[in-house]
Design a protein around this motif. Structure first.
Motif, PDB file in Angstrom:
ATOM      1  N   LEU A   1      -4.548  -8.262  -5.578  1.00 55.67           N
ATOM      2  CA  LEU A   1      -4.027  -6.899  -5.632  1.00 55.67           C
ATOM      3  C   LEU A   1      -4.130  -6.255  -4.248  1.00 55.67           C
ATOM      4  O   LEU A   1      -5.229  -5.980  -3.767  1.00 55.67           O
ATOM      5  N   ALA A   2      -2.961  -5.995  -3.626  1.00 58.22           N
ATOM      6  CA  ALA A   2      -2.939  -5.442  -2.282  1.00 58.22           C
ATOM      7  C   ALA A   2      -2.281  -4.074  -2.223  1.00 58.22           C
ATOM      8  O   ALA A   2      -2.497  -3.330  -1.260  1.00 58.22           O
ATOM      9  N   ARG A   3      -1.464  -3.734  -3.236  1.00 61.76           N
ATOM     10  CA  ARG A   3      -0.751  -2.463  -3.208  1.00 61.76           C
ATOM     11  C   ARG A   3      -0.677  -1.876  -4.612  1.00 61.76           C
ATOM     12  O   ARG A   3      -0.591  -2.603  -5.608  1.00 61.76           O
ATOM     13  N   VAL A   4      -0.711  -0.562  -4.656  1.00 62.78           N
ATOM     14  CA  VAL A   4      -0.387   0.188  -5.869  1.00 62.78           C
ATOM     15  C   VAL A   4       0.758   1.112  -5.486  1.00 62.78           C
ATOM     16  O   VAL A   4       0.561   2.057  -4.708  1.00 62.78           O
ATOM     17  N   GLY A   5       1.954   0.799  -5.969  1.00 69.76           N
ATOM     18  CA  GLY A   5       3.130   1.495  -5.477  1.00 69.76           C
ATOM     19  C   GLY A   5       3.316   1.172  -4.010  1.00 69.76           C
ATOM     20  O   GLY A   5       3.346   0.008  -3.598  1.00 69.76           O
ATOM     21  N   ARG A   6       3.418   2.197  -3.165  1.00 68.39           N
ATOM     22  CA  ARG A   6       3.577   1.989  -1.724  1.00 68.39           C
ATOM     23  C   ARG A   6       2.261   2.036  -0.969  1.00 68.39           C
ATOM     24  O   ARG A   6       2.243   1.910   0.256  1.00 68.39           O
ATOM     25  N   ILE A   7       1.173   2.218  -1.676  1.00 69.50           N
ATOM     26  CA  ILE A   7      -0.115   2.427  -1.020  1.00 69.50           C
ATOM     27  C   ILE A   7      -0.905   1.122  -0.964  1.00 69.50           C
ATOM     28  O   ILE A   7      -1.087   0.436  -1.989  1.00 69.50           O
ATOM     29  N   SER A   8      -1.380   0.790   0.215  1.00 70.92           N
ATOM     30  CA  SER A   8      -2.247  -0.381   0.372  1.00 70.92           C
ATOM     31  C   SER A   8      -3.621  -0.077  -0.224  1.00 70.92           C
ATOM     32  O   SER A   8      -4.141   1.032  -0.066  1.00 70.92           O
TER      33      SER A   8
ATOM     34  N   LEU B   1     -14.267  -3.001 -11.560  1.00 71.85           N
ATOM     35  CA  LEU B   1     -13.640  -3.022 -10.244  1.00 71.85           C
ATOM     36  C   LEU B   1     -13.325  -1.608  -9.778  1.00 71.85           C
ATOM     37  O   LEU B   1     -12.976  -0.742 -10.582  1.00 71.85           O
ATOM     38  N   SER B   2     -13.419  -1.409  -8.474  1.00 66.93           N
ATOM     39  CA  SER B   2     -13.002  -0.158  -7.847  1.00 66.93           C
ATOM     40  C   SER B   2     -11.794  -0.457  -6.967  1.00 66.93           C
ATOM     41  O   SER B   2     -11.853  -1.336  -6.095  1.00 66.93           O
ATOM     42  N   ILE B   3     -10.692   0.256  -7.222  1.00 67.19           N
ATOM     43  CA  ILE B   3      -9.478   0.106  -6.423  1.00 67.19           C
ATOM     44  C   ILE B   3      -9.364   1.332  -5.534  1.00 67.19           C
ATOM     45  O   ILE B   3      -9.214   2.455  -6.032  1.00 67.19           O
ATOM     46  N   GLN B   4      -9.434   1.125  -4.231  1.00 61.13           N
ATOM     47  CA  GLN B   4      -9.464   2.239  -3.286  1.00 61.13           C
ATOM     48  C   GLN B   4      -8.292   2.169  -2.314  1.00 61.13           C
ATOM     49  O   GLN B   4      -7.833   1.081  -1.953  1.00 61.13           O
ATOM     50  N   GLY B   5      -7.802   3.347  -1.928  1.00 61.81           N
ATOM     51  CA  GLY B   5      -6.705   3.428  -0.971  1.00 61.81           C
ATOM     52  C   GLY B   5      -6.601   4.836  -0.423  1.00 61.81           C
ATOM     53  O   GLY B   5      -7.409   5.711  -0.759  1.00 61.81           O
ATOM     54  N   SER B   6      -5.603   5.065   0.406  1.00 57.17           N
ATOM     55  CA  SER B   6      -5.376   6.402   0.976  1.00 57.17           C
ATOM     56  C   SER B   6      -4.502   7.196   0.014  1.00 57.17           C
ATOM     57  O   SER B   6      -3.272   7.217   0.133  1.00 57.17           O
ATOM     58  N   PHE B   7      -5.158   7.846  -0.960  1.00 56.06           N
ATOM     59  CA  PHE B   7      -4.439   8.534  -2.029  1.00 56.06           C
ATOM     60  C   PHE B   7      -4.301  10.039  -1.778  1.00 56.06           C
ATOM     61  O   PHE B   7      -3.970  10.785  -2.694  1.00 56.06           O
ATOM     62  N   GLU B   8      -4.574  10.488  -0.545  1.00 55.66           N
ATOM     63  CA  GLU B   8      -4.580  11.931  -0.297  1.00 55.66           C
ATOM     64  C   GLU B   8      -3.202  12.561  -0.524  1.00 55.66           C
ATOM     65  O   GLU B   8      -3.083  13.625  -1.143  1.00 55.66           O
ATOM     66  N   GLU B   9      -2.161  11.914  -0.021  1.00 53.03           N
ATOM     67  CA  GLU B   9      -0.828  12.505  -0.103  1.00 53.03           C
ATOM     68  C   GLU B   9      -0.124  12.172  -1.420  1.00 53.03           C
ATOM     69  O   GLU B   9       0.645  12.974  -1.934  1.00 53.03           O
ATOM     70  N   GLN B  10      -0.336  10.990  -1.924  1.00 53.03           N
ATOM     71  CA  GLN B  10       0.322  10.565  -3.155  1.00 53.03           C
ATOM     72  C   GLN B  10      -0.720   9.955  -4.083  1.00 53.03           C
ATOM     73  O   GLN B  10      -1.222   8.867  -3.833  1.00 53.03           O
TER      74      GLN B  10
END
Length: 262
Positions: A151-158, A95-104
């Motif tokens: 799985l919809a969030r990792v910490g505060r990141i969608s 599986l690939s888990i992707q999100g907007s990880f630029e800032e955190q």
């Protein structure tokens, strides 16, 4: 019929006996049905324990796979020795888990915590490979659809979760820092302090608090003797391998080469 004690004789702890008992049940299924069976994910210590135990079982073969060469957590396939196992027999999914990880940028612990918060067992999750824009996770095939839908969030990141192929896994290169040290003895607290760059007193506290493992087993004995090839893990600090004892200095101290995985 295979004697259960024949398989359990290597177990040193109750946890190991329970694990090998589960392996015994799988062995019985293989012997009856003449079809492969696969374990849950195991860490290197327990995987080695299972493989050594199965070496003594006639008419069976065993092989490990964690999705890519050098995987830390693996599933062990148990099968009749005349069969040629197929890749799908290990029942792995990727599986690939992707999100907007630029800032955190989430840590390994963040991704694992998010998966466990879904109610999943750790034994169903293999390695988690971190990259700048995603985490790739090896899991037991039967839980992959559940993770994709839940799985919809990792910490505060969608996040979004996509199925990928084995060939798309990108194992990160291991970064190793070589450490040359001299120590008065090969006690666990002494060598661990040298490897992790901290004081012996502080490392002793971590060992007695059961935050340190030796070869993937928690070890709270400060004076336990380490040997070449041993791996010391400390929670929050990573891992150190005792690569080589190179000799004795004029003052009687032992010279070591340690590899710290960073």
């Amino acid at each position: 019929m295979l004697d259960k004690e024949f398989l359990l004789y290597r177990a040193k702890t109750q946890d190991e006996k329970e694990m090998l008992s589960r392996v015994y049940d799988l062995v019985q299924q293989v012997l009856r049905a003449r079809q492969p069976r696969v374990t849950d994910f195991l860490d290197p210590y327990h995987a080695g324990l299972v493989l050594m135990a199965l070496e003594r079982v006639p008419d069976l073969a065993a092989r490990s796979d964690g999705g890519y060469p050098g995987a830390e957590r693996v599933r062990i396939l148990i099968y009749p020795d005349y069969l040629d196992p197929r890749e799908e027999d290990w029942q792995l999914a990727f599986l690939s888990i992707q999100g907007s990880f630029e800032e955190q940028e989430p840590s390994h612990r963040d991704f694992l915590g998010a998966l466990l918060a879904l109610g999943l067992r750790r034994e169903k999750i293999g390695d988690i490979l971190l990259h700048n824009d995603q985490a790739q996770v090896v899991v037991a095939g039967e839980i992959a659809p559940f993770i994709q839908s839940q799985l919809a969030r990792v910490g505060r990141i969608s996040v979004t979760v996509h199925r990928i192929s084995r060939e798309q896994l990108c194992s990160p290169p291991r970064r190793i820092r070589e450490i040359k040290a001299t120590v008065p003895s090969l006690r666990l607290d002494v060598v661990a302090a040298a490897g992790f760059g901290t004081s012996r007193t502080r490392m002793a506290r971590e060992i007695t608090a059961q935050r340190v493992s030796l070869n993937w087993q928690v070890c709270s004995e400060l004076s336990h003797t380490v040997r070449e090839g041993d791996i010391i893990s400390a929670r929050g600090r990573g891992r150190v391998q005792v690569t080589r004892v190179t000799g004795t200095t004029k003052s009687g101290r032992l010279a070591l080469i340690l590899h710290r995985y960073v």
